[in-house]
Design a protein around this motif. Structure first.
Motif, PDB file in Angstrom:
ATOM      1  N   LEU A 263      85.057   9.469 134.938  1.00 48.37           N
ATOM      2  CA  LEU A 263      84.418  10.063 135.827  1.00 48.37           C
ATOM      3  C   LEU A 263      83.272  10.671 135.084  1.00 48.37           C
ATOM      4  O   LEU A 263      83.281  10.831 133.778  1.00 48.37           O
ATOM      5  N   VAL A 264      82.225  11.260 135.823  1.00 48.69           N
ATOM      6  CA  VAL A 264      81.191  11.787 134.975  1.00 48.69           C
ATOM      7  C   VAL A 264      81.675  13.286 135.168  1.00 48.69           C
ATOM      8  O   VAL A 264      81.618  13.689 136.167  1.00 48.69           O
ATOM      9  N   VAL A 265      81.361  14.091 134.157  1.00 50.75           N
ATOM     10  CA  VAL A 265      81.595  15.255 134.053  1.00 50.75           C
ATOM     11  C   VAL A 265      80.477  16.201 133.927  1.00 50.75           C
ATOM     12  O   VAL A 265      79.600  15.842 133.011  1.00 50.75           O
ATOM     13  N   ASN A 266      79.979  17.328 134.687  1.00 49.98           N
ATOM     14  CA  ASN A 266      78.771  17.822 134.013  1.00 49.98           C
ATOM     15  C   ASN A 266      78.880  19.376 134.444  1.00 49.98           C
ATOM     16  O   ASN A 266      79.768  19.833 135.154  1.00 49.98           O
ATOM     17  N   VAL A 267      78.178  20.318 133.608  1.00 53.38           N
ATOM     18  CA  VAL A 267      78.136  21.692 133.793  1.00 53.38           C
ATOM     19  C   VAL A 267      77.371  22.244 134.710  1.00 53.38           C
ATOM     20  O   VAL A 267      76.211  21.742 135.095  1.00 53.38           O
ATOM     21  N   GLY A 268      78.005  23.151 135.598  1.00 62.60           N
ATOM     22  CA  GLY A 268      77.118  23.779 136.663  1.00 62.60           C
ATOM     23  C   GLY A 268      76.690  25.196 136.172  1.00 62.60           C
ATOM     24  O   GLY A 268      77.021  25.811 135.052  1.00 62.60           O
ATOM     25  N   ARG A 269      75.972  25.857 137.077  1.00 64.83           N
ATOM     26  CA  ARG A 269      75.208  27.198 136.789  1.00 64.83           C
ATOM     27  C   ARG A 269      76.313  28.319 136.533  1.00 64.83           C
ATOM     28  O   ARG A 269      75.850  29.163 135.775  1.00 64.83           O
ATOM     29  N   SER A 270      77.401  28.176 137.080  1.00 62.87           N
ATOM     30  CA  SER A 270      78.402  29.335 136.831  1.00 62.87           C
ATOM     31  C   SER A 270      78.947  29.158 135.516  1.00 62.87           C
ATOM     32  O   SER A 270      79.209  30.205 134.817  1.00 62.87           O
ATOM     33  N   LEU A 271      79.198  27.766 134.925  1.00 58.94           N
ATOM     34  CA  LEU A 271      79.525  27.868 133.655  1.00 58.94           C
ATOM     35  C   LEU A 271      78.631  28.414 132.727  1.00 58.94           C
ATOM     36  O   LEU A 271      79.124  28.973 131.571  1.00 58.94           O
ATOM     37  N   GLU A 272      77.463  28.060 132.996  1.00 60.94           N
ATOM     38  CA  GLU A 272      76.238  28.707 132.214  1.00 60.94           C
ATOM     39  C   GLU A 272      76.317  29.916 132.150  1.00 60.94           C
ATOM     40  O   GLU A 272      75.963  30.362 131.023  1.00 60.94           O
ATOM     41  N   ALA A 273      76.552  30.489 133.232  1.00 60.66           N
ATOM     42  CA  ALA A 273      76.350  31.995 133.410  1.00 60.66           C
ATOM     43  C   ALA A 273      77.468  32.774 132.482  1.00 60.66           C
ATOM     44  O   ALA A 273      77.190  33.506 131.835  1.00 60.66           O
TER      45      ALA A 273
END
Ligand code: AKG
Ligand code: FE2
Length: 394
Positions: A263-273
């Protein structure tokens, strides 16, 4: 992973089988920290211990069947009918970075409570799904629910590992999630371009795509440059096509080819926040050309299919709650002073810092403006105007 001076040049691979031994887990956590902080994108391999091949394959096959129903059938579930932005969106309706995407989709949500009458308007990003009739795609619901349960469980385990990788208690991120956590699933189909003329003289062939006409090697937008809104996304690239690209911190686009059994996993804006920017919400896009729909032997690959699960935080977290995580200084210092080049629209940034719900509601309106105009006409005009002005600002 290839990286120089903190800028990645290839995508890291994290192997879930490392979790079988204490030494392996320690290595996994180091690699996970590096992937979250430096890249924001990684392949997760050996997923079969969480997502058995039978579960994954049934989900892929039933989802393709759903996306291959006649248009009239799919339009019975048209997103325009749903004030929750759930259901079917046909090609030529969705926009990213203010341009048309060339893809169609179904959006479904894991079971979460419907909004209450006095909830803020943004809570309408959740509500009932528009499910297909069981007779139209026999077995779809079972295959979908089983796959989502498996990826959801993997997501919960990953949340504990992410917390540990950031020097926190394994349960340190739990308070940001609803119970059960909210997951949105998109079933995406990128239609293959139709040959118009000129195959006899290679290089001059012209194809029609939903948004117009292109030459065989001319690039066009599958989905435009964006950052995901949620916490972590788990993307299944279900076909061999190249096209997914990830933007490194210098602004260079790095291809992310499909890798079997991953699977490709990526960070979204909420985890960045919630991590104050320690984890990077990385910009990505699907950049297509007619050539990318052909194998080296000239056979067509058919449409491109991909299936992301967007794991999201509680929609109504406040900006204060979002800023409540205490990340150890040693980890924060890894990103001190970093500059990140991004072609994604900066317009959304402030909304995601207000609350996940505000961020996601704003993004749904700009992605699906027809749905927004039908259900939230005044807010939609205001948001679209703000987006256009932000884009035009020097
Ligand atoms: O289709 C893909 O591979 C990526 C899709 C994506 O980034 C998205 O829908 O947010
Ligand atoms: Fe995305």
């Amino acid at each position: 992973m290839g990286s120089s001076g903190g800028v990645f040049t290839s995508l890291p691979t994290l192997d879930l089988s490392l979790l079988d031994t204490p030494q392996g887990k320690a290595r996994f956590l180091v690699e996970l920290r590096e992937a979250l902080v430096v890249v924001g994108f990684f392949y997760l391999t050996n997923i079969e211990r969480f997502v058995p091949p039978g579960v994954k394959n049934a989900f892929i096959e039933r989802s393709k069947e759903l996306l291959c129903l006649p248009l009239e059938k799919k339009l019975e579930l048209d997103m325009i009918n749903s004030k929750h932005f759930l259901g079917y969106s046909q090609t030529g309706k969705e926009r990213t970075a203010q341009k048309l995407d060339n893809r169609e989709m179904f959006d479904f949500l894991s079971p979460v409570p419907a909004p209450k009458p006095d909830d803020p308007i943004y809570m309408n990003v959740q509500g009932p799904n528009q499910w297909p009739d069981e007779n139209d795609v026999p077995g779809f619901r079972h295959a979908f629910d089983t796959y989502l349960a498996a990826v959801g469980k993997l997501g919960e385990i990953m949340n504990m590992l992410v917390a540990e990788a950031l020097g926190l208690d394994p349960m340190g991120l739990m308070k940001f999630f609803g119970s059960p956590p909210r997951n949105k699933v998109s079933l995406l189909k990128y239609p293959e371009p139709r040959l118009l003329k000129g195959l006899e003289s290679p290089g001059s062939a012209r194809y029609s795509i939903p948004a117009g006409e292109v030459e065989s090697d001319e690039e066009f937008q599958g989905v435009g440059a964006h950052k995901d809104g949620g916490c972590l996304t788990y993307l299944l690239q279900a076909t061999e096509h190249e096209g997914l690209e990830v933007q490194n911190k210098c602004g260079k686009w790095i291809p992310m080819q499909p890798l079997p059994n991953s699977l490709v996993v990526n960070v979204g804006r909420s985890l960045e926040a919630i991590t104050g920017g320690v984890c990077t919400a990385t910009t990505h896009r699907v950049n297509l050309s007619a050539k990318k729909f052909l194998r080296a032997d000239g056979c067509t690959l058919g449409p491109r299919y991909s299936f992301p699960v967007f794991q999201t935080l509680k929609m109504d977290l406040t900006s204060k709650e979002l800023a409540s995580l205490r990340i150890p200084e040693a980890i924060k210092s890894l990103v001190e002073g970093q500059q990140v080049a991004s072609d994604a629209e900066g317009f959304f940034e402030k909304y995601h810092l207000e609350s996940p719900g505000v961020g996601i509601f704003t993004a749904r309106i700009t992605s699906h403006p027809e749905v927004g105009r039908k259900w939230y006409p005044a807010i939609t005009e205001k948001i679209l105007k703000g987006q256009a002005e932000f884009g035009a600002a020097p």
